[in-house]
Design a protein around this motif. Structure first.
Motif, PDB file in Angstrom:
ATOM      1  N   LEU A  40      34.538 -28.796  66.537  1.00  9.77           N
ATOM      2  CA  LEU A  40      34.274 -27.374  66.746  1.00  9.77           C
ATOM      3  C   LEU A  40      35.217 -26.799  67.798  1.00  9.77           C
ATOM      4  O   LEU A  40      35.744 -25.685  67.640  1.00  9.77           O
ATOM      5  N   LEU A  41      35.462 -27.553  68.858  1.00 11.87           N
ATOM      6  CA  LEU A  41      36.405 -27.107  69.893  1.00 11.87           C
ATOM      7  C   LEU A  41      37.812 -26.976  69.322  1.00 11.87           C
ATOM      8  O   LEU A  41      38.548 -26.041  69.651  1.00 11.87           O
ATOM      9  N   LYS A  42      38.177 -27.916  68.445  1.00  7.36           N
ATOM     10  CA  LYS A  42      39.499 -27.856  67.816  1.00  7.36           C
ATOM     11  C   LYS A  42      39.606 -26.623  66.912  1.00  7.36           C
ATOM     12  O   LYS A  42      40.667 -25.998  66.832  1.00  7.36           O
ATOM     13  N   VAL A  43      38.507 -26.295  66.227  1.00  5.91           N
ATOM     14  CA  VAL A  43      38.485 -25.095  65.387  1.00  5.91           C
ATOM     15  C   VAL A  43      38.722 -23.855  66.240  1.00  5.91           C
ATOM     16  O   VAL A  43      39.545 -22.988  65.908  1.00  5.91           O
ATOM     17  N   GLU A  44      38.002 -23.767  67.365  1.00  8.53           N
ATOM     18  CA  GLU A  44      38.152 -22.625  68.263  1.00  8.53           C
ATOM     19  C   GLU A  44      39.580 -22.523  68.791  1.00  8.53           C
ATOM     20  O   GLU A  44      40.175 -21.432  68.815  1.00  8.53           O
ATOM     21  N   ASP A  45      40.125 -23.641  69.234  1.00 11.93           N
ATOM     22  CA  ASP A  45      41.492 -23.645  69.785  1.00 11.93           C
ATOM     23  C   ASP A  45      42.511 -23.253  68.722  1.00 11.93           C
ATOM     24  O   ASP A  45      43.448 -22.488  68.992  1.00 11.93           O
ATOM     25  N   SER A  56      38.452 -32.301  55.371  1.00  7.82           N
ATOM     26  CA  SER A  56      38.481 -31.534  54.123  1.00  7.82           C
ATOM     27  C   SER A  56      37.814 -30.180  54.346  1.00  7.82           C
ATOM     28  O   SER A  56      36.988 -30.007  55.248  1.00  7.82           O
ATOM     29  N   SER A  57      38.170 -29.213  53.528  1.00  8.95           N
ATOM     30  CA  SER A  57      37.637 -27.855  53.693  1.00  8.95           C
ATOM     31  C   SER A  57      36.123 -27.816  53.488  1.00  8.95           C
ATOM     32  O   SER A  57      35.409 -27.097  54.189  1.00  8.95           O
ATOM     33  N   HIS A  58      35.610 -28.593  52.529  1.00 11.23           N
ATOM     34  CA  HIS A  58      34.167 -28.608  52.292  1.00 11.23           C
ATOM     35  C   HIS A  58      33.422 -29.247  53.460  1.00 11.23           C
ATOM     36  O   HIS A  58      32.358 -28.768  53.867  1.00 11.23           O
ATOM     37  N   TYR A  59      33.976 -30.328  53.995  1.00 12.14           N
ATOM     38  CA  TYR A  59      33.349 -30.984  55.145  1.00 12.14           C
ATOM     39  C   TYR A  59      33.336 -30.039  56.336  1.00 12.14           C
ATOM     40  O   TYR A  59      32.342 -29.937  57.063  1.00 12.14           O
ATOM     41  N   LEU A  60      34.448 -29.329  56.543  1.00  9.72           N
ATOM     42  CA  LEU A  60      34.542 -28.384  57.654  1.00  9.72           C
ATOM     43  C   LEU A  60      33.463 -27.308  57.535  1.00  9.72           C
ATOM     44  O   LEU A  60      32.764 -27.002  58.511  1.00  9.72           O
ATOM     45  N   SER A  61      33.321 -26.722  56.354  1.00 12.85           N
ATOM     46  CA  SER A  61      32.325 -25.669  56.165  1.00 12.85           C
ATOM     47  C   SER A  61      30.909 -26.182  56.378  1.00 12.85           C
ATOM     48  O   SER A  61      30.084 -25.532  57.032  1.00 12.85           O
ATOM     49  N   ASP A  62      30.613 -27.369  55.838  1.00 13.82           N
ATOM     50  CA  ASP A  62      29.267 -27.922  55.987  1.00 13.82           C
ATOM     51  C   ASP A  62      28.977 -28.281  57.439  1.00 13.82           C
ATOM     52  O   ASP A  62      27.864 -28.074  57.938  1.00 13.82           O
ATOM     53  N   MET A  63      29.976 -28.827  58.136  1.00 19.78           N
ATOM     54  CA  MET A  63      29.806 -29.180  59.546  1.00 19.78           C
ATOM     55  C   MET A  63      29.529 -27.932  60.376  1.00 19.78           C
ATOM     56  O   MET A  63      28.596 -27.893  61.187  1.00 19.78           O
ATOM     57  N   LEU A  64      30.341 -26.873  60.170  1.00 18.95           N
ATOM     58  CA  LEU A  64      30.171 -25.639  60.930  1.00 18.95           C
ATOM     59  C   LEU A  64      28.832 -24.977  60.621  1.00 18.95           C
ATOM     60  O   LEU A  64      28.167 -24.434  61.508  1.00 18.95           O
ATOM     61  N   ARG A  65      28.428 -25.029  59.352  1.00 13.71           N
ATOM     62  CA  ARG A  65      27.147 -24.416  58.968  1.00 13.71           C
ATOM     63  C   ARG A  65      25.993 -25.105  59.693  1.00 13.71           C
ATOM     64  O   ARG A  65      25.032 -24.455  60.124  1.00 13.71           O
ATOM     65  N   ASN A  66      26.077 -26.429  59.834  1.00 14.33           N
ATOM     66  CA  ASN A  66      25.021 -27.163  60.513  1.00 14.33           C
ATOM     67  C   ASN A  66      25.042 -26.952  62.025  1.00 14.33           C
ATOM     68  O   ASN A  66      24.000 -26.994  62.678  1.00 14.33           O
ATOM     69  N   LEU A  67      26.231 -26.714  62.588  1.00 14.91           N
ATOM     70  CA  LEU A  67      26.351 -26.538  64.037  1.00 14.91           C
ATOM     71  C   LEU A  67      26.124 -25.093  64.465  1.00 14.91           C
ATOM     72  O   LEU A  67      25.530 -24.835  65.514  1.00 14.91           O
ATOM     73  N   THR A  68      26.630 -24.137  63.676  1.00 10.52           N
ATOM     74  CA  THR A  68      26.651 -22.738  64.111  1.00 10.52           C
ATOM     75  C   THR A  68      25.912 -21.786  63.183  1.00 10.52           C
ATOM     76  O   THR A  68      25.716 -20.617  63.542  1.00 10.52           O
ATOM     77  N   GLY A  69      25.542 -22.255  61.994  1.00  7.79           N
ATOM     78  CA  GLY A  69      24.909 -21.375  61.021  1.00  7.79           C
ATOM     79  C   GLY A  69      25.904 -20.593  60.195  1.00  7.79           C
ATOM     80  O   GLY A  69      25.516 -19.808  59.327  1.00  7.79           O
ATOM     81  N   GLN A  70      27.205 -20.773  60.451  1.00  6.95           N
ATOM     82  CA  GLN A  70      28.256 -20.083  59.694  1.00  6.95           C
ATOM     83  C   GLN A  70      29.169 -21.104  59.031  1.00  6.95           C
ATOM     84  O   GLN A  70      29.489 -22.142  59.626  1.00  6.95           O
ATOM     85  N   ASN A  71      29.596 -20.817  57.786  1.00  7.77           N
ATOM     86  CA  ASN A  71      30.581 -21.691  57.162  1.00  7.77           C
ATOM     87  C   ASN A  71      31.966 -21.377  57.714  1.00  7.77           C
ATOM     88  O   ASN A  71      32.126 -20.491  58.572  1.00  7.77           O
ATOM     89  N   ALA A  72      32.977 -22.072  57.226  1.00  7.79           N
ATOM     90  CA  ALA A  72      34.325 -21.925  57.789  1.00  7.79           C
ATOM     91  C   ALA A  72      34.876 -20.512  57.600  1.00  7.79           C
ATOM     92  O   ALA A  72      35.490 -19.947  58.508  1.00  7.79           O
ATOM     93  N   GLN A  73      34.663 -19.923  56.419  1.00 13.35           N
ATOM     94  CA  GLN A  73      35.165 -18.576  56.169  1.00 13.35           C
ATOM     95  C   GLN A  73      34.495 -17.566  57.089  1.00 13.35           C
ATOM     96  O   GLN A  73      35.154 -16.679  57.651  1.00 13.35           O
ATOM     97  N   GLN A  74      33.206 -17.698  57.264  1.00 10.48           N
ATOM     98  CA  GLN A  74      32.481 -16.806  58.169  1.00 10.48           C
ATOM     99  C   GLN A  74      32.945 -16.987  59.614  1.00 10.48           C
ATOM    100  O   GLN A  74      33.013 -16.032  60.387  1.00 10.48           O
TER     101      GLN A  74
END
Length: 306
Positions: free
Chosen positions: A198-203, A232-250
């Motif tokens: 998640l920190l890497k995504v933010e950076d 992978s893009s699907h893993y990223l979206s699922d991980m973010l959804r579980n951590l933040t409630g938003q998928n990668a696009q959101q």
């Protein structure tokens, strides 16, 4: 391990797979449960690429605690569950002398086509995860998954009747629902790893939106973001959804709105100029997204500051 530069071989049927890997003929033409120890992989099959026209769910572990699978290696002391959908590239990576244990379930899309699962299976993003994003099972989870595979195996060895397919599809449905639950558990129990991502995504997004040169290429995509943090893009979206409630696009859109508010609050740039600086090709697209996310147009937001 160096890969051979062979073109991928397409396997259109489960029977074809059985023949290639010297397995007995499948009990059913559209579904098969294989004992991984029975797979025969000779020198000609090692390090080759294949495209399967059917689904593949594999529970594997190795005696040396390390397994080569897909395009990478990772530890498998407790075993892992991997999912592959039709038309995904798979490899027969194997270290010489390594023994693999576990089971692999193959089923053709036509087997589930006339069931709700035929449509619902697309919601399981883990069929598109990379191989290093496998589901690591606890002992109790392993018991659940292997129990379901055993039930499928028993049904396949029972005389086929008009109910057989209904029963097996229901077992697959339950197996996927449990897998979905276990992946959600994995995101939580591996929270340190997920938080690092998640920190890497933010950076990555901050660097992108603060760099005029990258923004000239347009808005960041989910695929770009996933590639930057090596998931992978699907893993990223699922991980973010579980951590933040938003998928990668959101998540990208949230960062975009945050950056656009900075422009509106601290500069005298026009809405069109801000849109271009943020990587939009058309200012109208920026205004539409901004209003969707904030219930205000960019100008209404700017005026509200006064």
């Amino acid at each position: 391990m160096e890969k051979k530069n062979h073109n991928p071989s397409r396997l259109s049927s489960i029977s074809q797979f059985h023949s290639l890997f010297r397995l007995p003929k499948p009990l059913h033409p559209m579904i098969s449960l294989v004992d991984n120890t029975k797979l025969f992989i000779n020198a000609e099959l090692t390090n080759n690429a294949f495209l399967l026209d059917f689904y593949k769910i594999s529970y594997k572990y190795s005696t040396n605690g390390k397994m080569g699978y897909g395009q990478g290696y990772y530890d498998f002391n407790e075993g892992g569950l991997m999912f592959t959908s039709p038309n995904q590239l798979i490899f027969t990576d194997n270290e010489e002398g390594t023994e693999y244990f576990g089971f692999t379930l193959f089923f053709h899309p036509d087997f589930i086509r006339n069931y709700p699962l035929g449509k619902n299976i697309k919601k399981y993003g883990f069929f598109s995860y990379d191989t290093n994003e496998a589901l690591h099972l606890s002992d109790s989870e392993k018991t659940t998954i292997l129990g379901l595979l055993d039930s499928i195996d028993n049904e396949l060895h029972t005389a086929i009747d008009e109910i057989s397919q209904d029963v097996i599809v229901s077992y697959i449905d339950v197996l996927l629902n449990y897998s979905n639950r276990f992946y959600k558990r994995q995101f939580i129990t591996r929270k340190t790893i997920s938080n690092d991502l998640l920190l890497k995504v933010e950076d990555t997004l901050n660097d992108y939106f603060n760099n005029a040169e990258t923004l000239k290429k347009g808005l960041p995509t989910v695929d770009f973001l996933a590639s930057q943090i090596n998931v992978s893009s699907h893993y990223l979206s699922d991980m973010l959804r579980n951590l933040t409630g938003q998928n990668a696009q959101q998540h990208i859109h949230s960062k975009l709105i945050e950056k656009s508010k900075d422009f509106l609050m601290t500069t005298n740039l026009s809405v069109a100029e801000i849109a271009y600086q943020l990587g939009f090709e058309y200012p109208q697209s920026f205004s539409k997204l901004f209003k969707k996310k904030t219930s205000l147009t960019p100008l209404e937001f700017k005026n509200s500051l006064n």
